[in-house]
Design an enzyme around this catalytic site. Sequence first.
Site, PDB file in Angstrom:
ATOM      1  N   HIS A  22      14.388   1.125 -13.082  1.00 27.72           N
ATOM      2  CA  HIS A  22      13.600   2.160 -13.742  1.00 27.72           C
ATOM      3  C   HIS A  22      12.482   1.522 -14.563  1.00 27.72           C
ATOM      4  O   HIS A  22      12.721   0.600 -15.329  1.00 27.72           O
ATOM      5  CB  HIS A  22      14.502   3.010 -14.644  1.00 27.72           C
ATOM      6  CG  HIS A  22      13.740   4.000 -15.463  1.00 27.72           C
ATOM      7  ND1 HIS A  22      13.869   4.067 -16.821  1.00 27.72           N
ATOM      8  CD2 HIS A  22      12.835   4.942 -15.115  1.00 27.72           C
ATOM      9  CE1 HIS A  22      13.076   5.024 -17.280  1.00 27.72           C
ATOM     10  NE2 HIS A  22      12.447   5.562 -16.256  1.00 27.72           N
ATOM     11  N   ASP A  64       8.402   7.694 -12.150  1.00 28.84           N
ATOM     12  CA  ASP A  64       8.980   7.800 -13.490  1.00 28.84           C
ATOM     13  C   ASP A  64       8.603   9.127 -14.145  1.00 28.84           C
ATOM     14  O   ASP A  64       7.423   9.415 -14.356  1.00 28.84           O
ATOM     15  CB  ASP A  64       8.491   6.636 -14.339  1.00 28.84           C
ATOM     16  CG  ASP A  64       9.271   6.465 -15.620  1.00 28.84           C
ATOM     17  OD1 ASP A  64       9.969   7.406 -16.051  1.00 28.84           O
ATOM     18  OD2 ASP A  64       9.195   5.368 -16.206  1.00 28.84           O
ATOM     19  N   TYR A 107      -6.181  -5.316 -12.952  1.00 25.82           N
ATOM     20  CA  TYR A 107      -5.751  -6.639 -12.481  1.00 25.82           C
ATOM     21  C   TYR A 107      -4.651  -7.219 -13.368  1.00 25.82           C
ATOM     22  O   TYR A 107      -3.668  -7.767 -12.878  1.00 25.82           O
ATOM     23  CB  TYR A 107      -6.929  -7.618 -12.454  1.00 25.82           C
ATOM     24  CG  TYR A 107      -7.921  -7.416 -11.342  1.00 25.82           C
ATOM     25  CD1 TYR A 107      -7.608  -6.716 -10.180  1.00 25.82           C
ATOM     26  CD2 TYR A 107      -9.206  -7.934 -11.446  1.00 25.82           C
ATOM     27  CE1 TYR A 107      -8.545  -6.542  -9.171  1.00 25.82           C
ATOM     28  CE2 TYR A 107     -10.145  -7.773 -10.434  1.00 25.82           C
ATOM     29  CZ  TYR A 107      -9.801  -7.081  -9.303  1.00 25.82           C
ATOM     30  OH  TYR A 107     -10.718  -6.923  -8.303  1.00 25.82           O
TER      31      TYR A 107
END
Length: 137
Positions: A22, A64, A107
């Site tokens: 998770h 999530d 990035y």
Amino acid sequence: MLKGIPSILSPELLKVLAEMGHSDEIVLADGNFPAASHSQKLIRCDGHDIPDILEAVLELFPLDSYVEQPGALMKVESGDNVTPTIWEDYKKITKVDLEMMDRFDFYERAKKAYAIVATGERALYANIILKKGVVSE
């Protein structure tokens, strides 16, 4: 061979998806993304498009639900005359609000991701970060 598993998902990618917990994140990277130099774990899915991989991944885990934006996209750089139509596909597939991130912030976040999936996606600005949710079924 297994039943019920999307055939686009390689054994290596299935292993990584199963290992993730998770709130771990995975990057689905387009063909221009510096995947090898930014990844802790690199999975090659050359020849496949991100929307197909995205649909298959989301068959196996939820995003999530404890965060407002469980996915992220890279903003178009000023000066680039590009309108990423692939983002509309992502919104239809994920059915969530996606965060927009500046390129270098994206990035840096990608470097911390559990894994990066290098695809053959040709669309520009097609990179997407996914945050894994709780699997309760």
